[in-house]
Design an enzyme around this catalytic site. Structure first.
Site, PDB file in Angstrom:
ATOM      1  N   LYS A  52       0.849  -1.206   0.000  1.00 12.55           N
ATOM      2  CA  LYS A  52       0.000   0.000   0.000  1.00 12.55           C
ATOM      3  C   LYS A  52       0.883   1.254   0.000  1.00 12.55           C
ATOM      4  O   LYS A  52       0.644   2.193  -0.755  1.00 12.55           O
ATOM      5  CB  LYS A  52      -0.937  -0.016   1.226  1.00 12.55           C
ATOM      6  CG  LYS A  52      -2.020  -1.090   1.119  1.00 12.55           C
ATOM      7  CD  LYS A  52      -2.822  -1.279   2.405  1.00 12.55           C
ATOM      8  CE  LYS A  52      -3.783  -2.460   2.264  1.00 12.55           C
ATOM      9  NZ  LYS A  52      -4.540  -2.794   3.481  1.00 12.55           N
ATOM     10  N   GLN A  96      -4.530  -1.810   9.863  1.00 14.70           N
ATOM     11  CA  GLN A  96      -4.518  -3.146   9.260  1.00 14.70           C
ATOM     12  C   GLN A  96      -5.075  -4.182  10.238  1.00 14.70           C
ATOM     13  O   GLN A  96      -4.743  -4.168  11.424  1.00 14.70           O
ATOM     14  CB  GLN A  96      -3.078  -3.512   8.845  1.00 14.70           C
ATOM     15  CG  GLN A  96      -2.946  -4.779   8.026  1.00 14.70           C
ATOM     16  CD  GLN A  96      -3.514  -4.676   6.607  1.00 14.70           C
ATOM     17  OE1 GLN A  96      -3.758  -3.587   6.085  1.00 14.70           O
ATOM     18  NE2 GLN A  96      -3.731  -5.811   5.973  1.00 14.70           N
ATOM     19  N   ASP A 119     -10.992   2.630   4.478  1.00 15.66           N
ATOM     20  CA  ASP A 119     -11.263   1.188   4.395  1.00 15.66           C
ATOM     21  C   ASP A 119     -12.768   0.909   4.298  1.00 15.66           C
ATOM     22  O   ASP A 119     -13.175  -0.205   3.953  1.00 15.66           O
ATOM     23  CB  ASP A 119     -10.763   0.500   5.679  1.00 15.66           C
ATOM     24  CG  ASP A 119      -9.471  -0.271   5.470  1.00 15.66           C
ATOM     25  OD1 ASP A 119      -9.221  -0.725   4.341  1.00 15.66           O
ATOM     26  OD2 ASP A 119      -8.726  -0.424   6.458  1.00 15.66           O
TER      27      ASP A 119
HETATM   28  N1  GUN Z   1      -6.671  -7.017   6.247  1.00 16.08           N
HETATM   29  C1  GUN Z   1      -6.979  -7.696   5.128  1.00 16.08           C
HETATM   30  N2  GUN Z   1      -7.542  -6.860   4.206  1.00 16.08           N
HETATM   31  C2  GUN Z   1      -7.568  -5.635   4.785  1.00 16.08           C
HETATM   32  C3  GUN Z   1      -8.018  -4.368   4.320  1.00 16.08           C
HETATM   33  O1  GUN Z   1      -8.536  -4.192   3.205  1.00 16.08           O
HETATM   34  N3  GUN Z   1      -7.870  -3.339   5.215  1.00 16.08           N
HETATM   35  C4  GUN Z   1      -7.342  -3.500   6.459  1.00 16.08           C
HETATM   36  N4  GUN Z   1      -7.269  -2.440   7.268  1.00 16.08           N
HETATM   37  N5  GUN Z   1      -6.918  -4.674   6.908  1.00 16.08           N
HETATM   38  C5  GUN Z   1      -7.032  -5.731   6.063  1.00 16.08           C
END
Ligand code: GUN
Length: 293
Positions: A52, A96, A119
């Site tokens: 990311k 995350q 998110d």
């Molecule tokens: N863990 C797995 N996919 C995601 C996501 O799209 N966002 C976040 N914050 N954690 C994740």
């Protein structure tokens, strides 16, 4: 069988985002700023978050990575969330997941300012998504919609089976596929660990979306001839022949099912890159919304 190439499709989407970022920068000197918080040492989570951050750099975003130790308390994490909520320079941020077991994930999600919740995990944003109101749609479901749309896959009137009922993929995906929208307008069935006739239901799907985190769970007898198969799984499976000592496996047994599908996403290179591009799209949206508030 045609591959649904998430790498190529996300490259298109990212190019469009980068162009908009350059326009915003030329107009007012500001670039979108995404922050990511990661707690603990889970290797997979670090890989996702690093991807990311790298994508932010590629697209001209500013990024801030906040790494907290596994032993970090819930209070410390909530404090960090509060700081990010109040920091005017940060347009959007993510925490995350999964978080360590001693931290209440729901409490952390609810502490995020919904305007910065790129998110789309906050109850307010999930509720707005359910009602079809403008919001941030979670990156993985939104990435899948974008992948279907950009590859000309029609969904209206089709039977979509969603395997898995997680808050971040299965549940929102089932709602989005049933909405009166394109992509959407599907008849949706959601199946999960207590479903009794899983094989039969999956084999009746025109569009099969699998997000359960069980490597190679979907076999050929669970796939209808001509189905579109979307594999959200990315599990690290030990493999001594790989340089890193593991291979990434999807929830679908690709080799077993590929000849039955009309379209299928590979792992890696399918849903994963679309998820990251969607997060960037949401961050750009956060900037646009802030300018209009
Ligand atoms: N863990 C797995 N996919 C995601 C996501 O799209 N966002 C976040 N914050 N954690 C994740």
């Amino acid at each position: 069988m045609q591959l649904l190439d998430g790498k190529a499709t996300s490259a298109q989407l990212k190019a469009e985002i980068a162009e908009k970022v350059a326009e915003i920068k030329a107009a007012n000197g500001k670039v979108p700023h995404l922050a990511a918080v990661i707690v603990g040492d889970d290797g997979g989570s670090h890989t996702y978050v690093n991807n990311k951050v790298r994508t932010c750099e590629q697209l001209g975003f500013e990024s801030t990575l906040i790494t907290l130790p596994e032993e970090c308390t819930e209070e410390e994490l909530l404090q960090k969330v509060d700081e990010l909520n109040k920091n005017d320079d940060i347009d959007g941020f993510i925490v995350q997941v999964p978080l360590p077991a001693h931290i209440d994930e729901d409490k952390v999600t609810e502490a995020i300012n919904p305007d910065k919740d790129v998110d789309g995990f906050h109850p307010q944003n999930l509720g707005r998504m359910m009602l079809g109101l403008p919001t941030y749609i979670s990156a993985t479901p939104n990435g899948i919609l974008e992948l279907l749309k950009r590859n000309g896959i029609t969904t209206s009137g089709k039977h979509c089976v969603v395997v898995g009922r997680s808050n971040i993929v299965g549940t929102p995906m089932s709602i989005l596929m049933s909405r009166n929208a394109e992509p959407g307008n599907c008849t949706v069935t959601m199946v999960h660990s207590r479903t009794q006739n899983m094989q039969e239901i999956c084999a009746s799907a025109d569009i099969l979306i699998v997000a359960i985190g069980k490597p190679e769970f979907i076999k050929a007898d669970m796939v209808k001839e001509g189905a579109v198969v979307i594999d959200v799984g990315t599990t690290r499976v030990p493999d001594a022949s790989k340089p890193k000592g593991f291979a990434l496996k999807g929830d679908v047994d690709f080799e077993d099912v590929k000849d039955k599908c009309s379209f299928i996403t590979p792992v890696p290179g399918g849903v994963g890159p679309m998820t990251i591009a969607s997060l960037m799209q949401n961050t750009l949206l956060a900037v646009e919304r802030k300018a209009n508030r």
